[in-house]
Every structure is written in structure tokens, then in C-alpha cells.
Design an enzyme around this catalytic site. Structure first.
Site, PDB file in Angstrom:
ATOM      1  CB  CYS A  58     110.942  55.688  -1.573  1.00 11.14           C
ATOM      2  SG  CYS A  58     109.399  56.616  -1.771  1.00 11.14           S
ATOM      3  CB  ALA A  61     106.841  56.055   1.202  1.00 12.14           C
ATOM      4  NE  ARG A  92     101.192  55.222   7.266  1.00 12.81           N
ATOM      5  CZ  ARG A  92     101.198  56.265   8.091  1.00 12.81           C
ATOM      6  NH1 ARG A  92     100.540  57.374   7.786  1.00 12.81           N
ATOM      7  NH2 ARG A  92     101.859  56.204   9.231  1.00 12.81           N
ATOM      8  CG  HIS A 192     109.987  57.671   9.475  1.00 14.52           C
ATOM      9  ND1 HIS A 192     110.422  56.386   9.723  1.00 14.52           N
ATOM     10  CD2 HIS A 192     108.812  57.540   8.818  1.00 14.52           C
ATOM     11  CE1 HIS A 192     109.543  55.531   9.241  1.00 14.52           C
ATOM     12  NE2 HIS A 192     108.564  56.205   8.679  1.00 14.52           N
TER      13      HIS A 192
HETATM   14  S1  CFN Z   1     106.686  53.808   7.992  1.00 16.32           S
HETATM   15 FE1  CFN Z   1     105.975  53.355  10.069  1.00 16.32          FE
HETATM   16  S2  CFN Z   1     105.019  54.924  11.176  1.00 16.32           S
HETATM   17  S3  CFN Z   1     107.215  52.281  11.477  1.00 16.32           S
HETATM   18 FE2  CFN Z   1     105.273  51.310  11.388  1.00 16.32          FE
HETATM   19  S4  CFN Z   1     104.070  52.133  12.965  1.00 16.32           S
HETATM   20 FE3  CFN Z   1     104.350  50.351   9.215  1.00 16.32          FE
HETATM   21  S5  CFN Z   1     105.448  50.348   7.324  1.00 16.32           S
HETATM   22 MO1  CFN Z   1     103.272  50.758   6.858  1.00 16.32          MO
HETATM   23  S6  CFN Z   1     103.214  53.025   6.979  1.00 16.32           S
HETATM   24 FE4  CFN Z   1     102.756  52.267   8.978  1.00 16.32          FE
HETATM   25 FE5  CFN Z   1     103.660  53.232  11.150  1.00 16.32          FE
HETATM   26 FE6  CFN Z   1     105.785  53.440  12.588  1.00 16.32          FE
HETATM   27 FE7  CFN Z   1     105.047  52.372   7.923  1.00 16.32          FE
HETATM   28  S7  CFN Z   1     101.586  53.394  10.447  1.00 16.32           S
HETATM   29  S8  CFN Z   1     102.242  50.205   8.752  1.00 16.32           S
HETATM   30  S9  CFN Z   1     105.136  49.198  10.994  1.00 16.32           S
HETATM   31  N1  CFN Z   1     104.510  52.137   9.811  1.00 16.32           N
HETATM   32  C1  HCA Z   2     104.598  52.881   2.763  1.00 20.02           C
HETATM   33  C2  HCA Z   2     103.200  52.735   3.301  1.00 20.02           C
HETATM   34  C3  HCA Z   2     102.903  51.353   3.798  1.00 20.02           C
HETATM   35  C4  HCA Z   2     102.825  50.343   2.675  1.00 20.02           C
HETATM   36  C5  HCA Z   2     102.120  49.110   3.082  1.00 20.02           C
HETATM   37  C6  HCA Z   2     102.260  47.870   2.306  1.00 20.02           C
HETATM   38  C7  HCA Z   2     101.540  51.431   4.517  1.00 20.02           C
HETATM   39  O1  HCA Z   2     105.540  52.282   3.269  1.00 20.02           O
HETATM   40  O2  HCA Z   2     104.748  53.638   1.833  1.00 20.02           O
HETATM   41  O3  HCA Z   2     103.323  47.559   1.763  1.00 20.02           O
HETATM   42  O4  HCA Z   2     101.275  47.139   2.290  1.00 20.02           O
HETATM   43  O5  HCA Z   2     101.463  51.086   5.664  1.00 20.02           O
HETATM   44  O6  HCA Z   2     100.573  51.844   3.879  1.00 20.02           O
HETATM   45  O7  HCA Z   2     103.867  50.946   4.727  1.00 20.02           O
END
Ligand code: CFN
Ligand code: HCA
Length: 541
Positions: A58, A61, A92, A192
Site C-alpha cells: 500500500c 508501506a 524489511r 514513494h
Molecule cells: S518499494 Fe522499493 S525502494 S522499488 Fe524496490 S528497490 Fe522492493 S518492493 Mo520490497 S521494499 Fe524494497 Fe526498494 Fe526501490 Fe520495495 S528496498 S524490496 S524492488 N523496494
Molecule cells: C512492502 C515491503 C516489502 C515487502 C516484501 C515482501 C519489503 O512492500 O511493504 O512482500 O516480502 O521489501 O519488505 O516490499
């Protein structure tokens, strides 16, 4: 080739056939066969069809968990029911290390107003004020951020007004709020954007005196220190003798944000989550930015060379080459060892908005082929590359996030470069450094690219193409393993990492060799294979 043999179009046909007509029509726009020479359009950043099991998260998040969460010395208060704060508490695996032991570190805590039914009926602003007073009393932080969850928006609590009032009550503390209710966008992506705007409005540019040791300084944007990635990058910059002013936001501090505008150059790791800040730093402070990638040894070397090239200083360039040569010895030895087993194996990856692209580098260093990949919430530019004109509108019933971009306020900021100087820099830089590739530029012809993969589609992919390793998150993990396929989490790295830069690449080669070449999962039988099960099928008419 393997990809031709596997016939990726089979998947599209089978899956689309199984969906009701309207769903099939919409989903098929998000499932494309790639051609890097003539990149097809992919539908993305649109609302998930209700009823489909998505892996997305969401807006809260994306704002609280992702962008602001990894900062050490800001007390992040979740205004909402306890679950939102609890489930975003350290899951995370963003890590911290203090420069000095006496520095604040609130990462081990989760702060929440723990809203109850009565707050929904009578309002939660008073409870939020009490929480802020308590935080000041207990922790005396430099900054407090408030994050709105769904019910806050639905009942109309004004977190920004509370922040202003509390700032008056505690003049030394920087207190600010985010309207990042979970439903505000179609995914984390809106969060974001909201977080970027808040960073710019409340933090960046407020302190002109950064701690600098070296002649040159950069920002590392979109690096969140998952599994200690940012530590490895910090150490690498120490070795080449370049300061990192701000990391956004792995292992970061309020001071880093406030001084980010004094850097000479911004490197953008995860473009999806931080491009707005990168742009704003460029337009209002004259700090150019370039895409960077520290995932993969080759990618890391390329990024370091970009830094050398940007500053154009021969001494720095030589130092960078020395570090690369030195690190590549161990990297090459590790690749050689792992590749003996991993060569020719296949992978699939579905993660967030940048990793499903970046991690393909590490797999190709292992001689492994990525057959299918996709983001949960990437936009078209993340897939197709820079010059994509968005033709797809965000659904009318979700807010248009473009409208809430904070544009640089010239009365508050003095650009450090003239428009002309900046134009010159940008021009030189666009051609030479700012290669702006998306996932599809780097994937082979005939591979499948799927946006916002549904759970059903995931199972079909595995049944049809049986990859040697499937990479995604916790929601997918155990289903995949029960299907007899090794699974690696690319969000939190399971218990592993760091995977960034040279040191991280070596860790990754070892872990993948262990996972993808193990036969254990093939030997296991899932409950539905061991026992008799009763199955029912719903037939659409
Ligand atoms: S929201 Fe982003 S901020 S887009 Fe990426 S590299 Fe994932 S989904 Mo989980 S929380 Fe995480 Fe980053 Fe960019 Fe999210 S650190 S792993 S691919 N990510
Ligand atoms: C998020 C955080 C997440 C969830 C990871 C997952 C992360 O989107 O709220 O589904 O295992 O990296 O912790 O993306």
C-alpha cells in the site's frame, strides 16, 4: 535457444483463457513478450482488478516503510491501528550502524498511536498529540514524522495541523506529517512520491554545513540498506575517497537529508522510489543525477567509473581503477567456482520497482538466464526506458499523484548553478553518463515481462516453465517451495546479504549456487501430492 524452445506465448494463451473476458482483456495488456530492439508497450501503474491476488503493498508501506523508515534519528509515528505499525516493524531488514555510540537510533522501535474504535468515532488527533508529547519526553528526538493510515483519511484527522501545533509546542523539534493513507494510490509507488515531496518540503536544504572529508561528494539516492547493502557502498566510497553526503535513506540521519543539497552529484539506485527527489535536487540546487547500480560486480564497476568520469579527475579515476582491479580478483574467483554449477540454469523474478531489473545482472554473471520478470508497481519508464510518454492515465478514482508534486520554490532556495551551467552539465551528462535503461532494454528477445503478477499467474508460470530459482517476497515464498522450486527472497534477502557491490556480489553467487543447485526441493512432496485432496472448480459463464 532455450527461450525459443520454451514458447513463452503459451503462458499468455493459457492464462488469458482462464480469466473472465473483461479481466483477460485488461490483464493481457500487462503481459508482453519482450523485444529489446523494438520495445513493446506494457500497461503498468494501474489499479489491480478487484478479486485478483496481487503481491503489491500500500501507499503507507511505500512512504513510511520504504522511504522514511530506514532513517535512524527521526521518530516515525504511525497514526493508525496497531497492525500497520507492527507489520512494518523491521520486516524489511533495513539495517543501521551509528557513526558514534551516543547517536540516536530509533530503528529498533515501532511507534504507533494504536487507534481504537472510539478514536474512529470521536477523532484521533488528541491521541496523536499525546503520542508526540510522549515521544519528545522519552526520546527527545530532532525530528518526528507522522504517517497516516487508511482510517485516518476516512475519518478526516488532519495530521498536518497536528504537526504544526506540536511544532509550536516543541520549537526545537522538526515535526511533519504525511498523508500516505494506504488507499491513496494503486500501490507503494504513490507512497514513494508523497515521501519524496515531504523530504523536499521539510528536510532537504535546511543545513549548509555537511561533514566533508574529501574533495568530491555524492548523494546515494534510492539505497535502503537492506541486509547491510549501504554499509558496503559506504566502505567502497571511503576506499575511492569520495564523500557520501546523504543516502536516501539507508542508515541515514536527519542531518544527511538537511545537507543533501550540498553534494556535487546524485547517484540514483532505485529510480522508482526516489526519482522525484533526484529531479528536485537537480532543478533547485543544480545537482545533476544519473542512474547507478551497485547490484552486480560489472554494474558496480560501471557505476564507480561514472563517478570518476563525472568529476574528470585523473587521480580519482586511477584510484577507482585500482579498487576495481583489486576487488575483481575475489569476484572472478567466486564467479568461476559458482558458475561451474549455475551455468545454464534459469530464473524468474518479481519484485517491487527496480530489483527485478537490477538482480538480472547478478544472474547473468552466474551464467543464468532470466526467463520471466516483472515489477509489482514499476511505471512504464522503469520497463521501457526513459523516453516514454505516459499514455496511460491513472484510474480516475485514484488520486492523480502528479498534481501533488512539490515544485521547487525559488524564494526558499538559491540554485548553486546558473541555468546555463546546468544545461551544459545535463547535456554532456545525458549522452555520456545518463544511460537510462529500463528492464526491457536488458532482457532478451522472447522473454516474458509481466506487470503486477497475480498469484494465479505465478503458479501457472512455475507449472509451465519450472525455473531453477524463483525470486520474489514473503507472500510467494512458501507456495513456491511447496511446488518444489527453490525460492530466494529479493526483498529482505531471507537472512542473507549484503548483496550490493563487489563484496555483496560474492555473497550472492554463493547463496544462489547453494539454493539453485540443491536437489532438496525436488525430493519433497507437497501436502496435495502426498494426500488425497478434494478439488472443486468454479466455472465462469
Ligand atoms: S518499494 Fe522499493 S525502494 S522499488 Fe524496490 S528497490 Fe522492493 S518492493 Mo520490497 S521494499 Fe524494497 Fe526498494 Fe526501490 Fe520495495 S528496498 S524490496 S524492488 N523496494
Ligand atoms: C512492502 C515491503 C516489502 C515487502 C516484501 C515482501 C519489503 O512492500 O511493504 O512482500 O516480502 O521489501 O519488505 O516490499
Amino acid at each position: 535457444t532455450l527461450i525459443d524452445e520454451l514458447e513463452m506465448s503459451k503462458f499468455t494463451e493459457e492464462v488469458v483463457k482462464a480469466y473472465p473476458k473483461k479481466v483477460a482483456k485488461k490483464r493481457s495488456k500487462s503481459i508482453v513478450i519482450n523485444d529489446p530492439d523494438s520495445i513493446p508497450q506494457i500497461q503498468s501503474n494501474v489499479r489491480t482488478i478487484p478479486g485478483i491476488i496481487t503481491q503489491r503493498g500500500c501507499t503507507y508501506a511505500g512512504c513510511k516503510g520504504v522511504v522514511l523508515g530506514p532513517t535512524r534519528d527521526i521518530v516515525n509515528i504511525t497514526h493508525g491501528p496497531i497492525g500497520c505499525g507492527f507489520y512494518s516493524w523491521l520486516t524489511r531488514r533495513n539495517q543501521t550502524r551509528a557513526d558514534k555510540p551516543e547517536m540516536d537510533n530509533f530503528i529498533p522501535y515501532t511507534f504507533s498511536t494504536d487507534m481504537q474504535d472510539s478514536n474512529i468515532v470521536f477523532g484521533g488527533e488528541e491521541k496523536l498529540k499525546v503520542a508526540i508529547r510522549e515521544a519528545v519526553e522519552l526520546f527527545n528526538p530532532k525530528g518526528i514524522a507522522i504517517f497516516s493510515t487508511c482510517p485516518v483519511g476516512l475519518i478526516g484527522d488532519d495530521v498536518h495541523r497536528v504537526a504544526r501545533q506540536m511544532k509550536e509546542e516543541f520549537p526545537g523539534v522538526n515535526i511533519f506529517g504525511f498523508s500516505c493513507e494506504g488507499y491513496r494510490g494503486v500501490s507503494q509507488s504513490a507512497g514513494h512520491h508523497i515521501a519524496n515531496n515531504g523530504l523536499y518540503k521539510h528536510l532537504i536544504g535546511r543545513n549548509d554545513n555537511p561533514t566533508r572529508k574529501y574533495k568530491y561528494a555524492v548523494n546515494v539516492l534510492g539505497e535502503y540498506n537492506i541486509g547491510g547493502d549501504a554499509f558496503v557502498i559506504e566502505d567502497l566510497f571511503e576506499r575511492i575517497g569520495v564523500d557520501i553526503i546523504a543516502t536516501m535513506s539507508g542508515n541515514s540521519t536527519l542531518e544527511q537529508f538537511e545537507t543533501a543539497h550540498t553534494a556535487d552529484f546524485s547517484l540514483v539506485m532505485c529510480h522508482r522510489s526516489i526519482n522525484y527527489v533526484a529531479e528536485m535536487l537537480e532543478t533547485s540546487f543544480g545537482i545533476p543525477w544519473a542512474k547507478a547500480n551497485f547490484i552486480g560486480a560489472e554494474a558496480t564497476a560501471k557505476t564507480l567509473r561514472k563517478v570518476g568520469q563525472y568529476f574528470g579527475d585523473q587521480e580519482l579515476i586511477d584510484r577507482i581503477e585500482e579498487v576495481i582491479a583489486d576487488e575483481m580478483k575475489a569476484v572472478n574467483a567466486a564467479i568461476e567456482k559458482a558458475r561451474a554449477k549455475t551455468e545454464g540454469k534459469t530464473a524468474m523474478m518479481f519484485v517491487g520497482g527496480s530489483r527485478a531489473h537490477h538482480y538480472q545482472e547478478l544472474f547473468s554473471e552466474l551464467g543464468m538466464e532470466t526467463l520471466v520478470a516483472g515489477y509489482e508497481f514499476g511505471h512504464r519508464d522503469d520497463y521501457e526506458g526513459r523516453r516514454v510518454i505516459p499514455t496511460i492515465q491513472i484510474d480516475a478514482d485514484s488520486r492523480n499523484i502528479e498534481e501533488i508534486t512539490v515544485y521547487p520554490d525559488p524564494t526558499r532556495y538559491k540554485p548553486r548553478k546558473t541555468e546555463e551551467e546546468l544545461a551544459q552539465l545535463r547535456e554532456a551528462f545525458d549522452i555520456e553518463f545518463n544511460e537510462y535503461k529500463g528492464m526491457m532494454n536488458d532482457m532478451k528477445k522472447g522473454t516474458l515481462v509481466i506487470d503486477d503478477l497475480s498469484h494465479y499467474e505465478m503458479e501457472k508460470l512455475i507449472e509451465l516453465y519450472k525455473p531453477d530459482v524463483f525470486c520474489a517476497g514473503i507472500k510467494e515464498k512458501y507456495v513456491v517451495q511447496k511446488m518444489g522450486i527453490p525460492m530466494k527472497q529479493l526483498h529482505n534477502y531471507d537472512n542473507g546479504g549484503p548483496y550490493a557491490a563487489f563484496e555483496g556480489a560474492i555473497n550472492f553467487y554463493k547463496d544462489i549456487e547453494m539454493i539453485a543447485c540443491s536437489t532438496i526441493f525436488k525430493q519433497m512432496k507437497a501436502p496435495w501430492e502426498r494426500e488425497e485432496v478434494l478439488e472443486a472448480e468454479y466455472v465462469f459463464n
